[in-house]
Motif scaffolding. Structure first.
Motif, PDB file in Angstrom:
ATOM      1  N   ARG A 174       0.858  -1.192   0.000  1.00 22.87           N
ATOM      2  CA  ARG A 174       0.000   0.000   0.000  1.00 22.87           C
ATOM      3  C   ARG A 174       0.893   1.241   0.000  1.00 22.87           C
ATOM      4  O   ARG A 174       1.915   1.275   0.673  1.00 22.87           O
ATOM      5  N   PRO A 175       0.515   2.273  -0.736  1.00 20.36           N
ATOM      6  CA  PRO A 175       1.359   3.476  -0.789  1.00 20.36           C
ATOM      7  C   PRO A 175       1.292   4.293   0.505  1.00 20.36           C
ATOM      8  O   PRO A 175       0.349   4.170   1.287  1.00 20.36           O
ATOM      9  N   SER A 176       2.290   5.131   0.688  1.00 24.18           N
ATOM     10  CA  SER A 176       2.285   6.086   1.802  1.00 24.18           C
ATOM     11  C   SER A 176       1.167   7.084   1.556  1.00 24.18           C
ATOM     12  O   SER A 176       0.767   7.321   0.407  1.00 24.18           O
ATOM     13  N   ARG A 177       0.658   7.662   2.639  1.00 25.60           N
ATOM     14  CA  ARG A 177      -0.430   8.637   2.501  1.00 25.60           C
ATOM     15  C   ARG A 177      -0.129   9.856   3.359  1.00 25.60           C
ATOM     16  O   ARG A 177       0.547   9.764   4.376  1.00 25.60           O
ATOM     17  N   HIS A 178      -0.680  10.984   2.924  1.00 30.41           N
ATOM     18  CA  HIS A 178      -0.605  12.203   3.714  1.00 30.41           C
ATOM     19  C   HIS A 178      -1.581  12.084   4.876  1.00 30.41           C
ATOM     20  O   HIS A 178      -2.691  11.593   4.707  1.00 30.41           O
ATOM     21  N   ALA A 179      -1.156  12.546   6.032  1.00 25.82           N
ATOM     22  CA  ALA A 179      -2.044  12.607   7.195  1.00 25.82           C
ATOM     23  C   ALA A 179      -1.999  14.044   7.706  1.00 25.82           C
ATOM     24  O   ALA A 179      -0.985  14.737   7.583  1.00 25.82           O
ATOM     25  N   TYR A 180      -3.105  14.475   8.281  1.00 35.92           N
ATOM     26  CA  TYR A 180      -3.264  15.866   8.694  1.00 35.92           C
ATOM     27  C   TYR A 180      -3.772  15.941  10.126  1.00 35.92           C
ATOM     28  O   TYR A 180      -4.504  15.073  10.581  1.00 35.92           O
ATOM     29  N   ARG A 181      -3.389  17.016  10.811  1.00 35.33           N
ATOM     30  CA  ARG A 181      -3.992  17.350  12.100  1.00 35.33           C
ATOM     31  C   ARG A 181      -3.824  18.852  12.321  1.00 35.33           C
ATOM     32  O   ARG A 181      -2.943  19.494  11.745  1.00 35.33           O
ATOM     33  N   LEU A 182      -4.691  19.384  13.165  1.00 36.39           N
ATOM     34  CA  LEU A 182      -4.669  20.819  13.452  1.00 36.39           C
ATOM     35  C   LEU A 182      -3.444  21.195  14.273  1.00 36.39           C
ATOM     36  O   LEU A 182      -3.035  20.462  15.169  1.00 36.39           O
ATOM     37  N   THR A 183      -2.873  22.353  13.973  1.00 30.07           N
ATOM     38  CA  THR A 183      -1.827  22.922  14.814  1.00 30.07           C
ATOM     39  C   THR A 183      -2.504  23.570  16.028  1.00 30.07           C
ATOM     40  O   THR A 183      -3.737  23.645  16.086  1.00 30.07           O
ATOM     41  N   ALA A 184      -1.730  24.057  16.963  1.00 25.56           N
ATOM     42  CA  ALA A 184      -2.310  24.750  18.125  1.00 25.56           C
ATOM     43  C   ALA A 184      -3.137  25.951  17.666  1.00 25.56           C
ATOM     44  O   ALA A 184      -4.258  26.169  18.136  1.00 25.56           O
TER      45      ALA A 184
END
Length: 100
Positions: free
Chosen positions: A67-77
């Protein structure tokens, strides 16, 4: 000087999803399924929020072989602060958007 404007309905729906588990890294596909936002809307929005310093992103290697790598996201402070403020200020707009 940066212009301050109200976030779009799409941004409010995305903020709500990201605030649900603030420390978790979220993949775009999962966010799309949860929010109902199409990829053509979601990914440019994620890119703008990241460029504005409200999201951080990283490549995550898949635990499943092949499976390919994927972008993951989360909010900054700063992103958490702005997202909380925006979603509290316009809860009916979010609800109407989710029902549309």
């Amino acid at each position: 000087m940066q212009r301050k404007r109200k976030p779009s309905r799409q941004a409010l729906v995305l903020f709500t999803a990201l605030l649900a588990d603030q420390s978790a890294w979220r993949h775009g596909y999962d966010l799309s399924r949860e929010t109902g936002l199409a990829s053509g809307t979601l990914y440019p929005l994620l890119a703008r929020l990241q460029a504005g310093g409200l999201l951080e992103a990283e490549w995550q290697v898949s635990a499943e072989p092949g499976r390919p790598s994927r972008h993951a996201y989360r909010l900054t402070a700063e992103g958490r602060s702005i997202a909380r403020e925006a979603t509290q200020a316009q809860p009916m707009m979010i609800l109407k958007g989710a029902l549309a």
